[in-house]
Design an enzyme around this catalytic site. Structure first.
Site, PDB file in Angstrom:
ATOM      1  N   TYR A  33       0.831  -1.209   0.000  1.00 14.47           N
ATOM      2  CA  TYR A  33       0.000   0.000   0.000  1.00 14.47           C
ATOM      3  C   TYR A  33       0.856   1.247   0.000  1.00 14.47           C
ATOM      4  CZ  TYR A  33       0.891   0.853   4.997  1.00 14.47           C
ATOM      5  OH  TYR A  33       1.480   1.132   6.198  1.00 14.47           O
ATOM      6  N   ARG A  52       7.906   4.282  -4.766  1.00  8.97           N
ATOM      7  CA  ARG A  52       8.034   3.301  -3.676  1.00  8.97           C
ATOM      8  C   ARG A  52       7.020   2.171  -3.852  1.00  8.97           C
ATOM      9  NH1 ARG A  52       7.555   5.277   2.468  1.00  8.97           N
ATOM     10  NH2 ARG A  52       5.381   5.454   1.837  1.00  8.97           N
ATOM     11  N   ARG A 100      -7.268 -20.348  -1.921  1.00  2.00           N
ATOM     12  CA  ARG A 100      -6.253 -20.129  -0.901  1.00  2.00           C
ATOM     13  C   ARG A 100      -5.140 -21.173  -0.950  1.00  2.00           C
ATOM     14  NH1 ARG A 100      -4.538 -21.078   4.134  1.00  2.00           N
ATOM     15  NH2 ARG A 100      -3.845 -19.288   5.362  1.00  2.00           N
ATOM     16  N   HIS A 102      -0.625 -20.924   0.034  1.00  2.00           N
ATOM     17  CA  HIS A 102       0.450 -19.982   0.352  1.00  2.00           C
ATOM     18  C   HIS A 102       1.231 -19.579  -0.902  1.00  2.00           C
ATOM     19  CE1 HIS A 102      -0.578 -21.044   4.390  1.00  2.00           C
ATOM     20  NE2 HIS A 102       0.446 -20.408   4.921  1.00  2.00           N
ATOM     21  N   LYS A 147       6.599  -1.909   1.883  1.00  2.00           N
ATOM     22  CA  LYS A 147       5.399  -1.356   2.534  1.00  2.00           C
ATOM     23  C   LYS A 147       4.226  -2.313   2.347  1.00  2.00           C
ATOM     24  CE  LYS A 147       3.127   3.117   3.140  1.00  2.00           C
ATOM     25  NZ  LYS A 147       3.234   3.152   4.594  1.00  2.00           N
ATOM     26  N   GLU A 180      12.253   2.580  14.215  1.00  2.00           N
ATOM     27  CA  GLU A 180      11.328   3.614  13.723  1.00  2.00           C
ATOM     28  C   GLU A 180      10.069   3.565  14.568  1.00  2.00           C
ATOM     29  OE1 GLU A 180       9.827   2.775   9.708  1.00  2.00           O
ATOM     30  OE2 GLU A 180      10.071   0.638  10.090  1.00  2.00           O
ATOM     31  N   LEU A 205      11.120   1.307   7.076  1.00  2.00           N
ATOM     32  CA  LEU A 205      10.544   1.792   5.830  1.00  2.00           C
ATOM     33  C   LEU A 205      11.218   3.128   5.506  1.00  2.00           C
ATOM     34  CD1 LEU A 205       8.216   1.274   3.739  1.00  2.00           C
ATOM     35  CD2 LEU A 205       7.014   3.090   4.964  1.00  2.00           C
TER      36      LEU A 205
HETATM   37  N1  PMP Z   1       7.559   3.784   8.953  1.00  2.00           N
HETATM   38  C1  PMP Z   1       6.435   3.045   8.928  1.00  2.00           C
HETATM   39  C2  PMP Z   1       6.457   1.689   9.533  1.00  2.00           C
HETATM   40  C3  PMP Z   1       5.256   3.576   8.346  1.00  2.00           C
HETATM   41  O1  PMP Z   1       4.129   2.844   8.317  1.00  2.00           O
HETATM   42  C4  PMP Z   1       5.282   4.888   7.810  1.00  2.00           C
HETATM   43  C5  PMP Z   1       4.031   5.500   7.239  1.00  2.00           C
HETATM   44  N2  PMP Z   1       3.610   4.891   6.072  1.00  2.00           N
HETATM   45  C6  PMP Z   1       6.481   5.609   7.846  1.00  2.00           C
HETATM   46  C7  PMP Z   1       7.602   5.024   8.419  1.00  2.00           C
HETATM   47  C8  PMP Z   1       6.566   6.981   7.254  1.00  2.00           C
HETATM   48  O2  PMP Z   1       6.586   6.912   5.867  1.00  2.00           O
HETATM   49  P1  PMP Z   1       6.033   8.099   4.958  1.00  2.00           P
HETATM   50  O3  PMP Z   1       6.821   9.315   5.340  1.00  2.00           O
HETATM   51  O4  PMP Z   1       6.292   7.669   3.582  1.00  2.00           O
HETATM   52  O5  PMP Z   1       4.589   8.253   5.302  1.00  2.00           O
END
Ligand code: PMP
Length: 287
Positions: A33, A52, A100, A102, A147, A180, A205
């Protein structure tokens, strides 16, 4: 609530929008997403978000459900239909509907594309009083750079934070280092005025907001160091903040109940938020 959602080629009533129960996103979290912020009818950093998305899809070997140009059109059409001026556009692609199993479907299936929008109050340049964060063990997998919609560890960490009265969870690895936030990137300003955020590798991410903020900070002649920092170091920092497409630059004034600096929003986070809001107001006008 938004009026329309986009589901596999159709603009449908958001209240009744649905996908098949055998969608692999629903069954296996086999999908990716993006969340693109919208300010004053402008998409913030659209192209980096779409780049991305492309990377996430390639990493999971999911084909593009439509062309990039079509996706750009759908984003704009949904914004127009929902009269979206401030908030976000949510884009989700899953591997599609199949019996379904895997392993990937053996017969080619069409990836599923869903878009929704969410209205929000226009974000102020003024940061407000700042937020509290709570640390939580980072129990995620080793491909946090993708993501994916598989967000259960993030969900549990965020919930634990909220139950303790904090806004965000800071995920901490086995060595005591903050990777993060549950849905944000984490930053500190050290006593030497260095801006520190973890390097973007498989452990986090690579936030689009993080990337933009790096270049804005550079323009302000701030020193940026990309390295891991520990929770202990963060608690001793001058300032801390988080970044994301929806929170922009959000100051952190408390970590696990301990105040950061004097407990007030610091000048660096304040300035960076101002700069980011200026940047966000300069994109292409859609609605
Ligand atoms: N880390 C994670 C785990 C996230 O879910 C997000 C938000 N999508 C971010 C960092 C920040 O990313 P962005 O600046 O692209 O929203």
């Amino acid at each position: 609530m938004a009026r329309y959602a986009y589901v596999n080629g159709r603009y449908v009533d958001h209240r009744t929008a649905s996908v098949h129960i055998e969608d692999r996103g629903y069954q296996l979290a086999d999908g990716v997403y993006e969340v693109v912020g919208v300010r004053e009818g402008r998409l913030i950093d659209e192209q980096p978000h779409i780049d991305r998305l492309d990377r996430s899809l390639r990493e999971l070997r999911i084909a593009w459900p439509v062309s990039r140009a079509t996706l750009g059109f759908v984003i704009r059409e949904l914004m127009r239909r929902n009269r979206l001026t401030d908030g976000l556009v949510y884009i989700q692609v899953t591997r599609g509907v199949a019996r379904r199993d895997h392993a990937f479907p053996t017969k080619p299936v069409k990836p599923a594309l869903v878009l929704t929008t969410k209205n929000a109050k226009r974000a102020e340049a003024e940061p407000g009083p700042g937020v509290a964060v709570k640390s939580h063990p980072d129990i995620r997998w080793e491909r946090c750079d993708i993501k994916t919609v598989a967000l259960l560890p993030n969900v549990l960490a965020k919930q634990a934070a909220r139950e303790s009265g904090a806004y965000e969870a800071w995920l901490v690895d086995g060595q005591g280092r903050v990777t993060e936030g549950a849905s944000t990137n984490a930053w500190i300003v050290t006593q030497d005025n260095e801006l520190v955020t973890r390097q973007s590798d498989n452990g986090i991410l690579a936030g689009i907001t993080r990337g933009t903020l790096k270049s804005l900070a550079k323009d302000l002649q701030l020193k940026i160091v990309e390295r891991p920092f520990t929770l202990a170091e963060a608690k001793q920092a001058k300032e801390a903040f988080v970044t994301s497409a929806t929170s922009f630059v959000l100051p952190v004034v408390k970590i696990d109940g301990e105040t950061v600096g004097d407990g007030n929003v610091g000048p660096t986070a304040r300035r960076l938020r101002e700069e980011y809001v200026r940047f966000a107001s300069a994109g292409e006008q859609v609605t």
